[in-house]
Structure formats: structure tokens, C-alpha cells
Design an enzyme around this catalytic site. Structure first.
Site, PDB file in Angstrom:
ATOM      1  N   LYS A 199       0.863  -1.189   0.000  1.00  0.00           N
ATOM      2  CA  LYS A 199       0.000   0.000   0.000  1.00  0.00           C
ATOM      3  C   LYS A 199       0.897   1.237   0.000  1.00  0.00           C
ATOM      4  CE  LYS A 199      -3.830   2.217   2.443  1.00  0.00           C
ATOM      5  NZ  LYS A 199      -3.690   2.828   3.782  1.00  0.00           N
ATOM      6  N   HIS A 218      -5.648   3.493  14.388  1.00  0.00           N
ATOM      7  CA  HIS A 218      -6.069   2.123  14.067  1.00  0.00           C
ATOM      8  C   HIS A 218      -4.944   1.156  14.406  1.00  0.00           C
ATOM      9  CE1 HIS A 218      -3.508   3.159  10.686  1.00  0.00           C
ATOM     10  NE2 HIS A 218      -3.383   1.867  10.423  1.00  0.00           N
ATOM     11  N   ASP A 220      -3.211  -2.408  12.668  1.00  0.00           N
ATOM     12  CA  ASP A 220      -3.239  -3.117  11.384  1.00  0.00           C
ATOM     13  C   ASP A 220      -3.750  -4.538  11.622  1.00  0.00           C
ATOM     14  OD1 ASP A 220      -2.145  -0.835  10.294  1.00  0.00           O
ATOM     15  OD2 ASP A 220      -0.158  -1.690   9.937  1.00  0.00           O
ATOM     16  N   HIS A 274      -1.824   3.246  15.977  1.00  0.00           N
ATOM     17  CA  HIS A 274      -1.033   4.291  15.328  1.00  0.00           C
ATOM     18  C   HIS A 274      -1.912   5.169  14.442  1.00  0.00           C
ATOM     19  CE1 HIS A 274      -0.969   0.729  12.726  1.00  0.00           C
ATOM     20  NE2 HIS A 274      -0.771   1.522  11.681  1.00  0.00           N
TER      21      HIS A 274
HETATM   22  C1  OGA Z   1      -1.212   2.219   7.188  1.00  0.00           C
HETATM   23  C2  OGA Z   1      -0.575   3.224   8.063  1.00  0.00           C
HETATM   24  C3  OGA Z   1       0.964   5.047   8.389  1.00  0.00           C
HETATM   25  C4  OGA Z   1       1.941   5.865   7.642  1.00  0.00           C
HETATM   26  O1  OGA Z   1      -1.096   2.361   5.948  1.00  0.00           O
HETATM   27  O2  OGA Z   1      -1.812   1.268   7.731  1.00  0.00           O
HETATM   28  O3  OGA Z   1      -0.774   3.147   9.248  1.00  0.00           O
HETATM   29  O4  OGA Z   1       2.976   6.192   8.243  1.00  0.00           O
HETATM   30  N1  OGA Z   1       0.228   4.165   7.540  1.00  0.00           N
HETATM   31  O5  OGA Z   1       1.710   6.193   6.481  1.00  0.00           O
HETATM   32 NI    NI Z   2      -1.492   1.148   9.762  1.00  0.00          NI
END
Ligand code: OGA
Ligand code: NI
Length: 332
Positions: A199, A218, A220, A274
């Protein structure tokens, strides 16, 4: 389906943040500031094995989050990964739209922007690109960016490194739990190959970053998440009910313990809460690799880790079921 992209909105140069992005007061960065003087654990893999096991397991138990350095991934590869991701987001809007996903019809892979499910929920200041990266049997190359043309080659090379790092981290975590060789977390994550999902998070400049969030708080749902950000800071992790800002450390891997490892370890390792903040002038980007079990794997506390004095804290269910419940905000 017509979707308003955050990157396109950002490029309009608005002075005020549109109402649908304004978080409730208690969630706003301006009213939930990170503590000062606290830093996240950083573990160098070049230390003796027993030191690394100790540091990783303490960090996973106390934080559910740590950075690793000296991991052997060439800096030039991380650099190329970032370049191809940045190049995709610099393409003309119309070309990006040809890669659009559509979660409303179950097409999760591709270029996307989160939409609200109801009128209460606020939007996040982010566009992203999501696709399965491994195993090959689950990969749809047609959903990957076709441009830049080197995207595929670079991502496949990074994938090999992610498979290696996943093994290393799962092995360290298993040793920290006292699990025997061959009976570690990797075997509990299923007979089939572990799945890796990429992602790419893209957070454009935001007119009022103190009122917005890039990604709301959230955990993960992965086993672990391996993330590399660009140089613009913004990630915060929760420790003892306080937010701690994570500084940029060039070439370090940001390891998040996800829900599946918390369940398997019966809560010894924490799935880290986080969130990410956005920036007024700069575009923040991050590359998150989610390591997830094959979808039909049953995940529950490992029997060896439960007993009369340590009852199971979580129910056992397939990863697919866990995911369905989390997506739909149903109790686990
Ligand atoms: C995620 C996330 C945090 C970031 O994609 O699950 O928590 O630092 N990203 O981009
Ligand atoms: Ni995340």
C-alpha cells in the site's frame, strides 16, 4: 464511479480545510499532541542474535512497534521503490484514474481514496495505491501501475527482500516467545505461503493539518507491517495512552506488530495503535507492506502459550472472518 481525489483537492490551493475532513476535537493533532522526549525502539540487526531477540521481543511486548537497521536491503533499492511510487502519483489524473479501484463492488486493488460510510465519519487526507505483491498465484499484474514501466521490476525485487525480512522478524519474535524450531509463528500463519500486500500512501499538502488526520488511529489487521516513509515525518504510535512521534531514520524499516501476532501470542506482543499526521507544505508518502496469513488459516492463541494461569484472551477464527469483522466494525 466519480471519486474526489485528495491530491486534486490539494492542488486547488484552498485556504481552509473542507468540513468533511475536520476531525472531532479529541482526535485533532492540536488537541492530542505527542509527548516530548520519548523515542521509539531502534534495533540493529548487526548485533549478536540473542541481543536482537531480546530487543525485538521487549519492543514487541511494550510498544508493538520498532525500527530495524542493518537489515541488508540496499539503500539504492529503497530509493528506487520510492521513485517509482512518486512517479505514479505524478502522472496526469486521467491516467491514474485508469488504475482506479472500486471497493463498492469488491475491487480493492488499484488507485483509491477512502470514502465515508455514513455522515458521521470524517474523511482522511490521503490517496493510496494498493495491490497484492505475493504469492504470484494471487497477484494481478494488470492492477499494478503500468507507469512508470520499471514499477514491476523494482517492486518484484523489493518483494524478495520483504519475504526475507518477514522470515527474519517472525523468527526473532518466535524465539522471544520460546517457541521451538519449526513450531514458530510462521508455521502458525498457515501451510500455504504468507501473502504480502503493498500500500503506497500519499498525503498531499493540507491547508490546516492541525485539524486533519492522514490515517486515523487504528491497528493493522496484518501479522506484521513493514513500512518505509519518505523524509516527511508524520507517523505517531500510541504508548501507555500517549502519542509518540516517530522521527524519520533513513533506510530504517518501521515494523508494526499487527492484530494476528497479538492473537497468536495471546497478547504478549501488542498490536500497535497508530495514526499519521499531514503537513502544510510537503507531500508525505509511505510504502506499507502488510504480511497477512492465507485467508482460510485459523488464527488463535498458540496452545503452548496458554494454560491455567494464562487463559486464551482471543477467540480463534479464520483470517478471512477476522478481516470481514474488522472491515464492518463488528466485534471480534
Ligand atoms: C497504514 C498506516 C501510516 C503511515 O497504511 O496502515 O498506518 O505512516 N500508515 O503512512
Ligand atoms: Ni497502519
Amino acid at each position: 464511479m466519480e471519486v474526489e481525489r485528495v491530491q486534486a483537492l490539494s492542488s486547488l490551493g484552498l485556504m481552509e480545510l473542507p468540513e468533511k475532513f475536520i476531525r472531532p476535537v479529541n482526535e485533532r493533532p492540536e488537541s492530542s499532541k505527542a509527548v516530548e522526549g520519548v523515542t521509539v525502539p531502534v534495533v540493529s540487526l548487526s548485533q549478536p542474535q540473542e541481543v536482537v531477540v531480546k530487543e525485538v521481543s521487549v519492543a514487541a511486548a511494550e510498544w508493538g512497534f520498532f525500527l530495524i537497521t542493518d537489515h541488508g536491503i540496499p539503500a539504492a533499492l529503497i530509493q528506487r521503490l520510492k521513485e517509482v511510487g512518486e512517479m505514479f502519483f505524478m502522472l496526469p489524473q486521467q491516467e491514474k484514474e485508469s488504475n482506479a479501484n472500486d471497493p463498492t463492488v469488491g475491487k480493492f486493488e488499484g488507485y483509491g481514496t477512502k470514502m465515508t460510510k455514513n455522515h458521521e465519519e470524517k474523511l482522511e487526507w490521503i490517496d493510496y495505491f494498493f495491490h497484492v505483491m505475493h504469492p504470484l498465484s494471487k497477484v494481478h499484474h494488470e492492477f499494478w501501475p503500468q507507469n512508470p514501466p520499471s514499477y514491476r521490476e523494482v517492486t518484484e525485487e523489493y518483494n524478495k527482500e520483504m519475504l526475507r525480512i518477514t522470515d527474519v522478524v517472525l523468527q526473532l519474535l518466535s524465539e522471544g516467545l520460546g517457541l521451538e524450531e519449526g513450531k514458530g509463528l510462521k508455521s502458525s500463519l498457515g501451510e500455504e505461503e504468507i501473502e504480502l500486500e503493498m500500500k503506497i500512501n500519499m498525503y498531499p499538502p493540507c491547508p490546516q493539518p492541525e485539524l486533519a488526520l492522514g490515517v486515523e488511529a487504528h491497528t493493522d489487521m496484518s501479522a506484521i507491517t513493514i513500512l518505509v516513509p519518505n523524509e516527511v515525518a508524520g507517523l505517531q504510535v500510541s504508548k501507555d495512552n500517549q502519542w509518540v512521534a516517530v522521527d524519520y531514520l533513513p533506510n530504517a524499516l518501521f515494523i508494526h506488530i499487527g492484530d494476528q501476532i497479538e492473537v497468536l501470542s495471546n497478547g504478549k506482543y501488542k498490536s500497535v495503535l497508530h495514526r499519521s499526521l499531514v503537513n502544510k507544505e510537503k507531500t508525505r508518502m509511505s510504502w506499507a507492506v502488510f504480511c497477512v496469513p492465507p485467508h482460510e488459516t485459523m488464527i488463535g492463541p498458540i496452545p503452548k502459550l496458554v494454560g491455567d494461569h494464562n487463559l486464551p484472551k482471543f477467540s480463534t477464527k479464520t483470517y478471512a472472518e477476522y478481516r470481514h469483522r474488522k472491515f464492518n466494525k463488528l466485534p471480534q
